[in-house]
Design a protein around this motif. Structure first.
Motif, mmCIF file in Angstrom:
data_model
loop_
_atom_site.group_PDB
_atom_site.id
_atom_site.type_symbol
_atom_site.label_atom_id
_atom_site.label_comp_id
_atom_site.label_asym_id
_atom_site.label_seq_id
_atom_site.Cartn_x
_atom_site.Cartn_y
_atom_site.Cartn_z
ATOM 1 N N LEU A 58 47.147 42.234 51.315
ATOM 2 C CA LEU A 58 47.235 43.471 50.538
ATOM 3 C C LEU A 58 47.779 43.252 49.137
ATOM 4 C CD1 LEU A 58 48.196 45.979 53.291
ATOM 5 C CD2 LEU A 58 46.176 46.047 51.848
ATOM 6 N N ARG A 59 48.669 42.276 48.985
ATOM 7 C CA ARG A 59 49.187 42.007 47.648
ATOM 8 C C ARG A 59 48.104 41.463 46.730
ATOM 9 N NH1 ARG A 59 54.867 40.284 46.330
ATOM 10 N NH2 ARG A 59 54.038 38.361 45.506
ATOM 11 N N ASN A 60 47.107 40.812 47.313
ATOM 12 C CA ASN A 60 46.075 40.191 46.488
ATOM 13 C C ASN A 60 44.779 40.985 46.468
ATOM 14 O OD1 ASN A 60 47.290 37.678 45.463
ATOM 15 N ND2 ASN A 60 47.641 37.342 47.624
ATOM 16 N N THR A 61 44.824 42.214 46.999
ATOM 17 C CA THR A 61 43.631 43.049 46.962
ATOM 18 C C THR A 61 43.709 43.962 45.737
ATOM 19 O OG1 THR A 61 43.639 43.099 49.354
ATOM 20 C CG2 THR A 61 42.250 44.706 48.255
ATOM 21 N N PRO A 62 42.657 43.965 44.900
ATOM 22 C CA PRO A 62 42.657 44.934 43.812
ATOM 23 C C PRO A 62 42.659 46.342 44.419
ATOM 24 C CG PRO A 62 40.959 43.294 43.478
ATOM 25 C CD PRO A 62 41.501 43.075 44.858
ATOM 26 N N PRO B 141 35.399 46.513 25.920
ATOM 27 C CA PRO B 141 36.583 46.551 25.044
ATOM 28 C C PRO B 141 37.632 47.554 25.510
ATOM 29 C CG PRO B 141 34.572 46.994 23.788
ATOM 30 C CD PRO B 141 34.148 46.734 25.179
ATOM 31 N N ALA B 142 37.186 48.685 26.093
ATOM 32 C CA ALA B 142 38.163 49.672 26.565
ATOM 33 C C ALA B 142 38.999 49.079 27.690
ATOM 34 C CB ALA B 142 37.446 50.927 27.054
ATOM 35 N N LEU B 143 38.323 48.413 28.628
ATOM 36 C CA LEU B 143 39.018 47.797 29.757
ATOM 37 C C LEU B 143 39.988 46.733 29.261
ATOM 38 C CD1 LEU B 143 39.315 47.257 32.823
ATOM 39 C CD2 LEU B 143 37.405 45.691 32.632
ATOM 40 N N VAL B 144 39.484 45.855 28.381
ATOM 41 C CA VAL B 144 40.319 44.763 27.890
ATOM 42 C C VAL B 144 41.514 45.309 27.111
ATOM 43 C CG1 VAL B 144 40.383 42.807 26.311
ATOM 44 C CG2 VAL B 144 38.474 43.061 27.876
ATOM 45 N N ALA B 145 41.260 46.335 26.278
ATOM 46 C CA ALA B 145 42.357 46.899 25.481
ATOM 47 C C ALA B 145 43.417 47.505 26.396
ATOM 48 C CB ALA B 145 41.813 47.952 24.519
ATOM 49 N N GLY B 146 42.991 48.257 27.400
ATOM 50 C CA GLY B 146 43.947 48.874 28.318
ATOM 51 C C GLY B 146 44.773 47.820 29.038
ATOM 52 N N LEU B 147 44.095 46.813 29.561
ATOM 53 C CA LEU B 147 44.794 45.754 30.283
ATOM 54 C C LEU B 147 45.745 45.004 29.363
ATOM 55 C CD1 LEU B 147 41.990 44.192 32.532
ATOM 56 C CD2 LEU B 147 43.803 45.750 33.173
ATOM 57 N N THR B 148 45.291 44.790 28.105
ATOM 58 C CA THR B 148 46.126 44.049 27.162
ATOM 59 C C THR B 148 47.401 44.816 26.832
ATOM 60 O OG1 THR B 148 44.169 43.051 26.203
ATOM 61 C CG2 THR B 148 46.158 42.979 24.888
ATOM 62 N N VAL B 207 48.029 40.171 38.392
ATOM 63 C CA VAL B 207 47.938 41.621 38.231
ATOM 64 C C VAL B 207 46.779 41.968 37.302
ATOM 65 C CG1 VAL B 207 49.149 43.681 37.436
ATOM 66 C CG2 VAL B 207 50.399 41.890 38.617
ATOM 67 N N ALA B 208 46.662 41.204 36.203
ATOM 68 C CA ALA B 208 45.561 41.461 35.266
ATOM 69 C C ALA B 208 44.214 41.249 35.940
ATOM 70 C CB ALA B 208 45.703 40.563 34.039
ATOM 71 N N LEU B 209 44.123 40.184 36.743
ATOM 72 C CA LEU B 209 42.862 39.900 37.441
ATOM 73 C C LEU B 209 42.522 41.037 38.403
ATOM 74 C CD1 LEU B 209 40.512 38.082 38.181
ATOM 75 C CD2 LEU B 209 41.994 36.813 39.700
ATOM 76 N N LYS B 210 43.540 41.497 39.151
ATOM 77 C CA LYS B 210 43.295 42.595 40.085
ATOM 78 C C LYS B 210 42.842 43.839 39.332
ATOM 79 C CE LYS B 210 47.202 42.846 42.401
ATOM 80 N NZ LYS B 210 48.102 43.299 43.464
ATOM 81 N N ASP B 211 43.494 44.076 38.189
ATOM 82 C CA ASP B 211 43.209 45.313 37.455
ATOM 83 C C ASP B 211 41.867 45.303 36.726
ATOM 84 O OD1 ASP B 211 45.413 46.505 38.389
ATOM 85 O OD2 ASP B 211 46.608 46.341 36.563
ATOM 86 N N THR B 212 41.230 44.126 36.607
ATOM 87 C CA THR B 212 39.906 44.156 35.976
ATOM 88 C C THR B 212 38.956 45.020 36.803
ATOM 89 O OG1 THR B 212 39.268 42.162 37.175
ATOM 90 C CG2 THR B 212 39.994 41.872 34.905
ATOM 91 N N SER B 213 39.285 45.202 38.089
ATOM 92 C CA SER B 213 38.421 46.024 38.934
ATOM 93 C C SER B 213 38.441 47.488 38.507
ATOM 94 C CB SER B 213 38.836 45.892 40.388
ATOM 95 O OG SER B 213 40.111 46.443 40.573
ATOM 96 N N LEU B 214 39.424 47.872 37.674
ATOM 97 C CA LEU B 214 39.448 49.242 37.156
ATOM 98 C C LEU B 214 38.231 49.482 36.266
ATOM 99 C CD1 LEU B 214 43.212 49.578 36.223
ATOM 100 C CD2 LEU B 214 42.049 50.633 38.136
ATOM 101 N N GLY B 215 37.653 48.397 35.756
ATOM 102 C CA GLY B 215 36.451 48.503 34.931
ATOM 103 C C GLY B 215 35.341 49.234 35.664
ATOM 104 N N PHE B 216 35.339 49.121 36.973
ATOM 105 C CA PHE B 216 34.383 49.827 37.824
ATOM 106 C C PHE B 216 34.404 51.332 37.540
ATOM 107 C CE2 PHE B 216 34.179 52.159 41.943
ATOM 108 C CZ PHE B 216 32.832 52.002 42.191
ATOM 109 N N LEU B 217 35.590 51.848 37.279
ATOM 110 C CA LEU B 217 35.738 53.299 37.097
ATOM 111 C C LEU B 217 35.288 53.767 35.719
ATOM 112 C CD1 LEU B 217 39.211 53.577 38.834
ATOM 113 C CD2 LEU B 217 37.010 54.205 39.802
ATOM 114 N N VAL B 218 35.154 52.841 34.756
ATOM 115 C CA VAL B 218 34.643 53.237 33.447
ATOM 116 C C VAL B 218 33.259 52.636 33.225
ATOM 117 C CG1 VAL B 218 36.824 53.710 32.288
ATOM 118 C CG2 VAL B 218 35.978 51.378 32.342
ATOM 119 N N THR B 219 32.523 52.462 34.334
ATOM 120 C CA THR B 219 31.134 51.992 34.302
ATOM 121 C C THR B 219 30.941 50.616 33.659
ATOM 122 O OG1 THR B 219 30.498 52.993 32.206
ATOM 123 C CG2 THR B 219 30.291 54.365 34.184
ATOM 124 N N TYR B 220 31.987 49.792 33.686
ATOM 125 C CA TYR B 220 31.793 48.417 33.237
ATOM 126 C C TYR B 220 31.091 47.679 34.373
ATOM 127 C CZ TYR B 220 32.865 43.617 31.857
ATOM 128 O OH TYR B 220 32.785 42.291 31.514
#
Lengths: 214, 292
Positions: A58-62, B141-148, B207-220
């Motif tokens: 779970l810690r490694n799941t986005p 760029p929106a995803l990258v800027a937010g994550l940055t 954390v940054a790698l996990k959060d790239t999946s947020l790109g899914f929500l902005v149609t990336y």
């Protein structure tokens, strides 16, 4: 500015949605996190393995992937529940991994001699744990648990993007109504700040009252 | 998941004594019972999977097509691209903000502090949406800027803690040798601080790698997006569960690999004489809000 006053009920609904989600998910996360921490320090091997795997996965799941799997996947499984319940499930399980780690490191901060002393006084396992180790562990985990719950409140925004009624989700409606986007977002930001600052303040009070000065 | 945790280092627990023969037998029994319970649960899930006919050929056939494999690979490539940009830029932003927070000029310090505290208190997704919707920026760029903005702010604190963890005498000695402020920072403090915080920095990159999946929500068009495309295809009988079963191990595997790298670096550092004394905190969860 008018965005807030003219759509107060919409904002209110989103705000309360976030609060509700945060509270329920926090309760689930604290319960599961406590359970998993107990598993991870248990003398029985299979419990430890289960707890370790739970935390590592779970810690490694986005979180987006987890929401994707739970909100859209479980219904295909034949399990149909309200979206909000799914969101609480996803957020709670995800956060439980972090709570577990915080609690476990808290238990590790209690010096080994404390438990040994308790046992040599003839205390049972439950007494050692309940009267000696846990009270001290709880006091040292207040700050990390607080940060974890703040992270949970912020993560609840993802539920909004997956169309659960929630603060961030309000932007869609207001955008369609043609309100100034910038102000819409400013009020959303303020809403989140209120929630995170409240949790932060709450845990500051708890820490002042119960924290250990080291 | 280290061997240390798996075999639960019995010596160092305050909770129970090293079990004797009787307790060992009892624990063995508990072990068997709980293993049976877990296996039963897994069997039930497997039964549900078969029962809802997730393993029919139609649902798994898309993965044999080259076009679909390419789509998935492209998504994965886009995920990694966003990760690469976001991590490089947040390291740079983190360095700048940390310098600001350590500055001797009060306005600079205040500005950097305000920036860091604000962006750590905001949900990343709100920032990404703001940049995407309000500023009408393209998804990547929106995803990258937010994550940055978010990870840069967190890394700034990590860098700052690292630099503050360097022994005070080092700084004093460097000044005594006649080094200037910038020289002290770049030749003495920063190298040692970064080295001490390396595991934490890598954990933050997870954390940054996990959060790239947020790109899914902005149609990336990242990995999850590719999965969604395949999953919602009627021709293959909506293969949602198969898609999740293919995508999750890859995503989780990538993050675990990076996490293990962080743990490995941490363990190596602990053995190293140069950095032995420094204890580093976990990067996430962090959020130290004003007033803390």
């Amino acid at each position: 500015m008018d965005v807030l006053t003219e759509n107060f009920s919409l904002y209110g609904k989103g705000f309360l949605g976030t609060v509700e989600l945060t509270v329920y998910a926090s309760l689930l996360a604290l319960f599961l996190g406590f359970l998993m921490a107990a598993f991870r320090v248990a003398p029985v091997g299979s419990f430890r393995v289960f707890g370790t795997v739970w935390v590592a996965v779970l810690r490694n799941t986005p979180l987006t992937l987890l929401f994707f799997a739970v909100l859209l996947g479980l219904p295909r499984f034949g399990l149909v529940l309200p979206f909000k319940v799914f969101a609480v499930l996803a957020l709670g399980c995800y956060t439980s991994a972090f709570i577990c780690e915080a609690l476990r490191s808290g238990i590790n901060t209690v010096p080994k001699g404390q438990g040994e002393a308790a046992r040599s006084l003839g205390m049972s396992f439950t007494q050692t744990l309940g009267d000696v180790v846990l009270p001290q562990a709880f006091r040292s985990v207040i700050p990390p648990v607080g940060s974890t719950l703040i992270a949970l409140a912020k993560n609840s925004a993802i539920a909004g993007a997956f169309s659960v009624t929630e603060l961030l989700g309000t932007y869609k409606t207001l955008n369609e109504l043609g309100y100034s986007i910038i102000w819409t977002f400013i009020w959303i930001a303020v809403g989140y700040l209120i929630i995170t600052l409240t949790i932060s303040a709450l845990f500051n009070v708890l820490e002042k009252r119960y924290g250990v000065a080291r | 998941m280290t061997t240390h945790a798996l075999h639960g280092d019995l010596e160092s627990t305050a909770l129970y004594d090293i079990p004797g023969p009787q307790a060992q037998r009892r624990h063995f029994l508990y072990g068997i019972l709980s293993t049976a319970l877990i296996l039963g649960l897994l069997a039930w899930i497997l039964y549900l999977l078969f029962d809802t006919r997730q393993f029919t050929a139609a649902k798994w056939s898309p993965f044999t097509y080259e076009g679909i494999q390419e789509l998935l690979l492209q998504g994965l490539g886009n995920t990694l691209k966003a990760f690469a940009y976001a991590s490089l830029l947040s390291l740079a932003l983190g360095a700048v903000l940390a310098t600001g927070r350590l500055s001797v000029h009060r306005p600079v310090r205040w500005l950097a502090t305000l920036f860091v505290e604000f962006f750590r208190a905001m949900p990343v997704l709100v920032m990404i949406f703001f940049i995407f919707v309000a500023l009408k920026v393209q998804p990547l760029p929106a995803l990258v800027a937010g994550l940055t903005l978010y990870n840069g702010s967190v890394l700034a604190e990590v860098f700052r803690t690292g630099i503050n963890s360097v022994d005070k005498g080092q700084r004093e000695a460097a000044y005594a040798l006649g080094m200037r402020k910038t020289q002290v920072m770049t030749f003495v403090l920063a190298p040692q601080g970064v080295r001490a915080m390396l595991p934490t920095i890598i954990s933050q990159l997870v954390v940054a790698l996990k959060d790239t999946s947020l790109g899914f929500l902005v149609t990336y068009e990242e990995f999850l997006h590719a999965g969604k495309l395949i999953a919602s295809n009627l021709d293959y009988d909506l293969p949602f569960i198969p898609v999740v079963m293919i995508i999750s191990p890859i995503y989780i595997g990538m993050c675990m690999l990076l996490s293990w790298f962080a743990t490995w670096v941490a363990r190596r550092e602990r053995r190293s004489l140069k950095t032995r004394a420094v204890e580093v905190a976990d990067a996430e969860p962090q959020t130290v809000l004003p007033g803390r």
